[in-house]
Scaffold this motif. Structure first.
Motif, PDB file in Angstrom:
ATOM      1  N   GLU A   8       0.862  -1.188   0.000  1.00 32.81           N
ATOM      2  CA  GLU A   8       0.000   0.000   0.000  1.00 32.81           C
ATOM      3  C   GLU A   8       0.895   1.234   0.000  1.00 32.81           C
ATOM      4  O   GLU A   8       1.792   1.346   0.838  1.00 32.81           O
ATOM      5  CB  GLU A   8      -0.897  -0.042   1.248  1.00 32.81           C
ATOM      6  CG  GLU A   8      -1.716   1.200   1.495  1.00 32.81           C
ATOM      7  CD  GLU A   8      -2.658   1.530   0.346  1.00 32.81           C
ATOM      8  OE1 GLU A   8      -3.618   0.775   0.135  1.00 32.81           O
ATOM      9  OE2 GLU A   8      -2.417   2.535  -0.352  1.00 32.81           O
ATOM     10  N   ASP A   9       0.650   2.145  -0.928  1.00 33.42           N
ATOM     11  CA  ASP A   9       1.519   3.323  -1.015  1.00 33.42           C
ATOM     12  C   ASP A   9       1.003   4.502  -0.205  1.00 33.42           C
ATOM     13  O   ASP A   9       1.737   5.458   0.027  1.00 33.42           O
ATOM     14  CB  ASP A   9       1.706   3.738  -2.479  1.00 33.42           C
ATOM     15  CG  ASP A   9       0.389   4.074  -3.150  1.00 33.42           C
ATOM     16  OD1 ASP A   9      -0.552   3.273  -3.023  1.00 33.42           O
ATOM     17  OD2 ASP A   9       0.294   5.132  -3.788  1.00 33.42           O
ATOM     18  N   GLU A  10      -0.259   4.462   0.198  1.00 27.82           N
ATOM     19  CA  GLU A  10      -0.764   5.568   1.028  1.00 27.82           C
ATOM     20  C   GLU A  10      -0.317   5.317   2.468  1.00 27.82           C
ATOM     21  O   GLU A  10      -0.820   4.404   3.135  1.00 27.82           O
ATOM     22  CB  GLU A  10      -2.281   5.631   0.963  1.00 27.82           C
ATOM     23  CG  GLU A  10      -2.795   6.152  -0.380  1.00 27.82           C
ATOM     24  CD  GLU A  10      -4.272   5.827  -0.572  1.00 27.82           C
ATOM     25  OE1 GLU A  10      -5.068   6.193   0.308  1.00 27.82           O
ATOM     26  OE2 GLU A  10      -4.604   5.199  -1.585  1.00 27.82           O
ATOM     27  N   ALA A  11       0.624   6.146   2.921  1.00 26.88           N
ATOM     28  CA  ALA A  11       1.294   5.888   4.194  1.00 26.88           C
ATOM     29  C   ALA A  11       0.317   5.785   5.371  1.00 26.88           C
ATOM     30  O   ALA A  11       0.431   4.882   6.200  1.00 26.88           O
ATOM     31  CB  ALA A  11       2.329   6.976   4.465  1.00 26.88           C
ATOM     32  N   ALA A 102     -13.466  -3.185  -2.059  1.00 25.83           N
ATOM     33  CA  ALA A 102     -13.428  -1.839  -2.624  1.00 25.83           C
ATOM     34  C   ALA A 102     -13.126  -0.832  -1.524  1.00 25.83           C
ATOM     35  O   ALA A 102     -13.602  -0.957  -0.402  1.00 25.83           O
ATOM     36  CB  ALA A 102     -14.756  -1.518  -3.286  1.00 25.83           C
ATOM     37  N   LYS A 103     -12.312   0.159  -1.885  1.00 28.63           N
ATOM     38  CA  LYS A 103     -12.017   1.259  -0.955  1.00 28.63           C
ATOM     39  C   LYS A 103     -13.102   2.311  -1.070  1.00 28.63           C
ATOM     40  O   LYS A 103     -13.583   2.551  -2.168  1.00 28.63           O
ATOM     41  CB  LYS A 103     -10.681   1.894  -1.320  1.00 28.63           C
ATOM     42  CG  LYS A 103      -9.451   1.086  -0.976  1.00 28.63           C
ATOM     43  CD  LYS A 103      -8.258   1.892  -1.443  1.00 28.63           C
ATOM     44  CE  LYS A 103      -6.962   1.349  -0.896  1.00 28.63           C
ATOM     45  NZ  LYS A 103      -5.822   2.151  -1.341  1.00 28.63           N
ATOM     46  N   PRO A 104     -13.494   2.992  -0.048  1.00 29.58           N
ATOM     47  CA  PRO A 104     -13.048   2.765   1.327  1.00 29.58           C
ATOM     48  C   PRO A 104     -13.730   1.523   1.900  1.00 29.58           C
ATOM     49  O   PRO A 104     -14.883   1.258   1.596  1.00 29.58           O
ATOM     50  CB  PRO A 104     -13.526   4.028   2.039  1.00 29.58           C
ATOM     51  CG  PRO A 104     -14.707   4.492   1.255  1.00 29.58           C
ATOM     52  CD  PRO A 104     -14.471   4.068  -0.167  1.00 29.58           C
TER      53      PRO A 104
HETATM   54 CA    CA Z   1      -2.709   3.322  -3.835  1.00 28.22          CA
END
Ligand code: CA
Length: 239
Positions: A8-11, A102-104
């Protein structure tokens, strides 16, 4: 200890996942790119389940799961997709993901899905208690052999490695042999997904199973289409 690899790239999201997964007792490794995750796995990193974001810088999640599948069928992969777009879900399943969210997403649901994937992994594990294996680990029909522990299917056309969800679907069809099962039933029972979701993902999995089992996948004899309903598995078709 059960190990979860989070890609996951969103810290902030990665941090939140780590916190909550560790609170559940999992060992957590976080990678912020697909390349980092693949390299970690290639260099001896071990994961019991992978939570993989679809939208990543560099290689996206779909490419990552496709690469991962070349090395291993055993690691269950749960994809996180930004949108509920059916094409994203399909793409995820086509790449070899086992489940998607699915996000969120709701954290409780994510944790439940992870537990469910891990349970499935257990039945291919030799240490699984016998009661969890709903049927023999090896199933034979019409000269074909499905080895649910090795995740392998041997048919006249060759030997194939199954992903956990391919094996789950096949096991479900075998358990309901002779009976029509609807795509909605399959979504609910095999994937624990809402039945109102687009069901083309199921068709895609069926295409894959037929490729393994059927001599002529376009003229199936074992995994039959029941028009307007879904599918029916016939272990010993009439000649
Ligand atoms: Ca992402």
């Amino acid at each position: 200890m059960t190990a979860v690899l989070v890609v996951e790239d969103e810290a902030h999201l990665a941090q939140g996942l780590r916190f909550n997964l560790e609170a559940e007792g999992y060992t957590v490794t976080v990678c912020d790119t697909g390349e980092a995750a693949l390299s970690w796995l290639q260099h001896g990193g071990a994961a019991d389940v992978v939570v993989l974001d679809g939208m990543l810088p560099g290689q996206d999640g779909f490419a990552v799961v496709a690469t991962l599948r070349k090395a291993s069928n055993f690691v269950p992969v749960l994809m996180l997709t930004a949108l509920h777009r059916p094409e994203d879900v399909l793409k995820g399943f086509e790449s070899g993901a086992d489940d998607y969210l699915a996000k969120p997403f709701d954290l409780k649901i994510l944790l439940a899905r992870i537990r469910s994937l891990l349970r499935r992994k257990t039945w291919v594990n030799e240490t699984a208690p016998a009661k969890e294996i709903a049927q023999p680990a090896v199933y034979e029909f019409d000269g074909k052999v499905v080895d649910f522990r090795a995740l392998e299917l041997r048919a006249g056309t060759g030997s194939f490695k199954l992903t956990i969800m391919e094996a789950e679907l096949l096991r479900y069809l075998i358990r309901h042999q002779g009976l029509p099962v609807s795509r909605q039933q399959i979504l609910e029972d095999v994937w624990n997904l809402p039945a109102d979701m687009d069901t083309r993902a199921i068709d895609n999995f069926i295409v894959r199973l037929r490729r393994y089992i059927e001599a002529e996948p376009t003229r199936p004899r074992y995994v039959l289409t029941v028009r307007g309903v879904g599918y029916r598995f016939v272990p010993e078709p009439a000649q």
